[in-house]
Design an enzyme around this catalytic site. Sequence first.
Site, PDB file in Angstrom:
ATOM      1  N   HIS A   1       7.495 183.190  92.577  1.00 43.93           N
ATOM      2  CA  HIS A   1       8.120 183.575  93.835  1.00 43.93           C
ATOM      3  C   HIS A   1       8.290 185.077  93.847  1.00 43.93           C
ATOM      4  O   HIS A   1       8.568 185.677  92.808  1.00 43.93           O
ATOM      5  CB  HIS A   1       9.481 182.894  94.012  1.00 43.93           C
ATOM      6  CG  HIS A   1       9.912 182.869  95.429  1.00 43.93           C
ATOM      7  ND1 HIS A   1      10.566 183.927  96.009  1.00 43.93           N
ATOM      8  CD2 HIS A   1       9.718 181.946  96.399  1.00 43.93           C
ATOM      9  CE1 HIS A   1      10.778 183.638  97.278  1.00 43.93           C
ATOM     10  NE2 HIS A   1      10.268 182.455  97.551  1.00 43.93           N
TER      11      HIS A   1
ATOM     12  N   ASP B   1       8.722 174.649  97.055  1.00 44.70           N
ATOM     13  CA  ASP B   1       7.661 173.760  97.523  1.00 44.70           C
ATOM     14  C   ASP B   1       6.996 172.959  96.426  1.00 44.70           C
ATOM     15  O   ASP B   1       6.085 172.174  96.694  1.00 44.70           O
ATOM     16  CB  ASP B   1       6.635 174.568  98.325  1.00 44.70           C
ATOM     17  CG  ASP B   1       7.215 174.897  99.677  1.00 44.70           C
ATOM     18  OD1 ASP B   1       7.969 174.051 100.191  1.00 44.70           O
ATOM     19  OD2 ASP B   1       6.969 175.988 100.193  1.00 44.70           O
TER      20      ASP B   1
HETATM   21  N1  CMC Z   1      -0.054 180.715  88.796  1.00 44.05           N
HETATM   22  C1  CMC Z   1      -0.561 181.561  87.872  1.00 44.05           C
HETATM   23  N2  CMC Z   1      -0.261 182.867  87.798  1.00 44.05           N
HETATM   24  C2  CMC Z   1       0.600 183.349  88.697  1.00 44.05           C
HETATM   25  C3  CMC Z   1       1.180 182.540  89.698  1.00 44.05           C
HETATM   26  C4  CMC Z   1       0.826 181.172  89.726  1.00 44.05           C
HETATM   27  N3  CMC Z   1       1.345 180.361  90.649  1.00 44.05           N
HETATM   28  N4  CMC Z   1       2.010 183.278  90.477  1.00 44.05           N
HETATM   29  C5  CMC Z   1       1.953 184.520  89.980  1.00 44.05           C
HETATM   30  N5  CMC Z   1       1.105 184.567  88.899  1.00 44.05           N
HETATM   31  C6  CMC Z   1       0.822 185.740  88.043  1.00 44.05           C
HETATM   32  C7  CMC Z   1      -0.115 186.723  88.730  1.00 44.05           C
HETATM   33  O1  CMC Z   1      -1.477 186.439  88.427  1.00 44.05           O
HETATM   34  C8  CMC Z   1       0.344 188.030  88.141  1.00 44.05           C
HETATM   35  O2  CMC Z   1      -0.137 188.095  86.819  1.00 44.05           O
HETATM   36  P1  CMC Z   1      -0.537 189.537  86.165  1.00 44.05           P
HETATM   37  O3  CMC Z   1       0.746 190.302  86.114  1.00 44.05           O
HETATM   38  O4  CMC Z   1      -1.100 189.193  84.843  1.00 44.05           O
HETATM   39  O5  CMC Z   1      -1.542 190.148  87.094  1.00 44.05           O
HETATM   40  C9  CMC Z   1       1.865 187.859  88.029  1.00 44.05           C
HETATM   41  O6  CMC Z   1       2.064 186.438  87.882  1.00 44.05           O
HETATM   42  C10 CMC Z   1       2.643 188.339  89.259  1.00 44.05           C
HETATM   43  O7  CMC Z   1       2.091 187.713  90.416  1.00 44.05           O
HETATM   44  P2  CMC Z   1       1.977 188.395  91.844  1.00 44.05           P
HETATM   45  O8  CMC Z   1       0.915 187.702  92.619  1.00 44.05           O
HETATM   46  O9  CMC Z   1       1.859 189.888  91.668  1.00 44.05           O
HETATM   47  O10 CMC Z   1       3.412 188.082  92.411  1.00 44.05           O
HETATM   48  P3  CMC Z   1       3.803 188.137  93.921  1.00 44.05           P
HETATM   49  O11 CMC Z   1       5.265 188.402  93.943  1.00 44.05           O
HETATM   50  O12 CMC Z   1       2.929 189.081  94.660  1.00 44.05           O
HETATM   51  O13 CMC Z   1       3.443 186.678  94.452  1.00 44.05           O
HETATM   52  C11 CMC Z   1       3.570 184.385  94.988  1.00 44.05           C
HETATM   53  C12 CMC Z   1       4.358 185.640  94.624  1.00 44.05           C
HETATM   54  C13 CMC Z   1       4.540 183.312  95.463  1.00 44.05           C
HETATM   55  C14 CMC Z   1       2.614 184.705  96.157  1.00 44.05           C
HETATM   56  C15 CMC Z   1       2.769 183.895  93.765  1.00 44.05           C
HETATM   57  O14 CMC Z   1       3.648 183.613  92.696  1.00 44.05           O
HETATM   58  C16 CMC Z   1       1.886 182.700  94.066  1.00 44.05           C
HETATM   59  O15 CMC Z   1       0.732 182.883  94.508  1.00 44.05           O
HETATM   60  N6  CMC Z   1       2.394 181.438  93.826  1.00 44.05           N
HETATM   61  C17 CMC Z   1       1.663 180.242  94.184  1.00 44.05           C
HETATM   62  C18 CMC Z   1       1.803 179.994  95.672  1.00 44.05           C
HETATM   63  C19 CMC Z   1       3.162 179.442  96.044  1.00 44.05           C
HETATM   64  O16 CMC Z   1       3.666 178.509  95.425  1.00 44.05           O
HETATM   65  N7  CMC Z   1       3.738 180.008  97.113  1.00 44.05           N
HETATM   66  C20 CMC Z   1       4.998 179.495  97.680  1.00 44.05           C
HETATM   67  C21 CMC Z   1       6.127 180.452  97.568  1.00 44.05           C
HETATM   68  S1  CMC Z   1       7.669 179.602  97.929  1.00 44.05           S
HETATM   69  C22 CMC Z   1       7.595 179.232  99.567  1.00 44.05           C
HETATM   70  C23 CMC Z   1       7.845 180.427 100.388  1.00 44.05           C
HETATM   71  O17 CMC Z   1       9.002 180.900 100.433  1.00 44.05           O
HETATM   72  O18 CMC Z   1       6.885 180.886 101.032  1.00 44.05           O
END
Ligand code: CMC
Length: 428
Positions: A307, A364
Amino acid sequence: MSKTATLTVDGNSYELPIIEGSENELAINISKLRGASGLITIDPGFKNTGSTRSGITFLNGEEGILRYRGYSIEDLAEKSSFLEVAYLLIYGALPTQAEFSSFQEQITHHTLVHEDIKKILDGFPSEAHPMGVMSSLVTAQTAFYPESLDPNRSWDAVNLSIIRILAKMPTFAAWAYKNEIGHPVNYPDNRLNYTENFLKMMFALPAAEYEVDPIVADALDKLLILHADHEQNCSTATVRVVGSSQASLYASLSAGINALWGPLHGGANQAVIEMLEMIKADGGNIEKYIAKAKDKDDPFRLMGFGHRVYKNFDPRARIIKKAADDVLGKLGVDDPVLEIAKKIEEVALEDEYFVQRSLYPNVDFYSGIIYRAMGIPTEMFTVMFALGRLPGWIAQWKEMRENGEPIGRPRQVYTGSTLRDYVDINNR
Ligand code: CMC
C-alpha cells in the site's frame, strides 16, 4: 512561534513556512518557492506531496490508524451504518436521529432513475465492463440534470445533486449487472434500507420471491463503510483535480470511477480473486507465485499486497479478514481460495522481500472473498468499491469547492529536445 524550514540553493537561502495539522503532521509550504527562487519541487506519483489541507479523513500509515472526521474505522465498522457514515463524511458530524431520518428519506425519494437510462444501457454490449458502464451513467446525469453544470449554483442545488447521486448509484450498479447478464432490471424498493435495496435490485428475479439475507446485508454495509474514504488516494485526488476546473459533481465523480478502475487501485479486488483462482488452478503452488512476485524480471505482483501509505498494517484489512471468516462461516460457504489467501499471507509475512519493503495485505486482499460468498460476480467487485467510496469522493469534492481551491495544475521538469529548426517532410 510558527516553525520554518530553510532551503539553500547556490548560496541563496529561502525561508519556507511549515504548516502543522491537528495530529501534529508537519508540511513545508513551497507554494511561494517558485516566485522567490524559480525553483519547483518534483515528486513523481506525489509520494511525498500534500495537495490540500483536509478535515475529512486522518490516516497514519506507520501506526495503521484510519479515522473519518475523528472517529476510528474500528468503531464505525462495528457500530455505525454506511448511510450514517456517508452523512458524517459529507456533512462533517454524526447526524441526530431527526437529521438521519430526513437524510434517509431524501435518499429513498431519489432512488428511481430516468427511464431513458435504460436506452443508454441498451447501447452497451453485454461484454462491457460494469465500471465503464458506471462512469458513463454517472456522467450521463449531467444530461438529465443540466442545471448541475452551473458552478455558481446555490448550496441547496448542489446538495440536491449530492442526494441524487447517492440515491441512484446503487440503481446504476445493479442495472449495469442486470444488463451484463441480459436480465430485466429491478426497480428500487423504497421499503428497504440502502444496502438491502441494492441487494434486491442485484439479485431478485422476475416473478420470484426475494428475501434479503441479513448476514449478507450486514457484511456488505461493513465493507462499504471500510471503503468510504481514504484521504488523497488516486481516485479521490482525481475527483478533486477534475472538480477544481469547476467541472460538475457528476463529471468529477465519473472521473473518480475511471481512476478507481485500475488494478493498482480499486481494480485490485478483482485482480486478487483472479490471482487466487490462477494459483488454485495451477495446483496451489504458493511458493512459485511468491518467487514470481519477488522476481524483478517478472511483471507479476502479489495483488492485494502493499500500500502506498500503510507501511505496518492496513487497519481495514484486519477488520475484513475477521469479517471474511465470520461471513463465510455464517453463510456456510467453504471457499478454497480463502485457504490459499491465508497461506499466502502467512508465507509472505515471514519472507525477507515483503518484510523489508513493508508489504502487508491491504483491504482488498480479503474483500473479494466476501463479495464472492455473497454471490457478487468478480467483475462487479470494483463497482462495489465505487459504491463505498462515493460519499468520500463527494465529501472531498465539496470540501475542495468550499475551500475555494485553485485549479489543479502541476508543473514539470522538461527533458525533451531544445529548440530545433523545422525540416521539410521531403528532406527528413
Ligand atoms: N508484490 C510484489 N512486490 C511489490 C508489491 C506486490 N504487491 N507491491 C510493491 N512491491 C515492491 C515493488 O516492486 C518495489 O520493490 P523495489 O523497491 O525492489 O523496486 C517496492 O515494493 C515498492 O513498491 P512501489 O510500487 O514503489 O510502491 P507504491 O507505493 O508505488 O505502490 C501499490 C503501492 C499498492 C500500487 C503496490 O504495492 C501494488 O502494486 N500492490 C498490488 C496492487 C494492490 O493490491 N493495490 C490495491 C491497493 S489497496 C486499495 C486501494 O486503496 O486502492
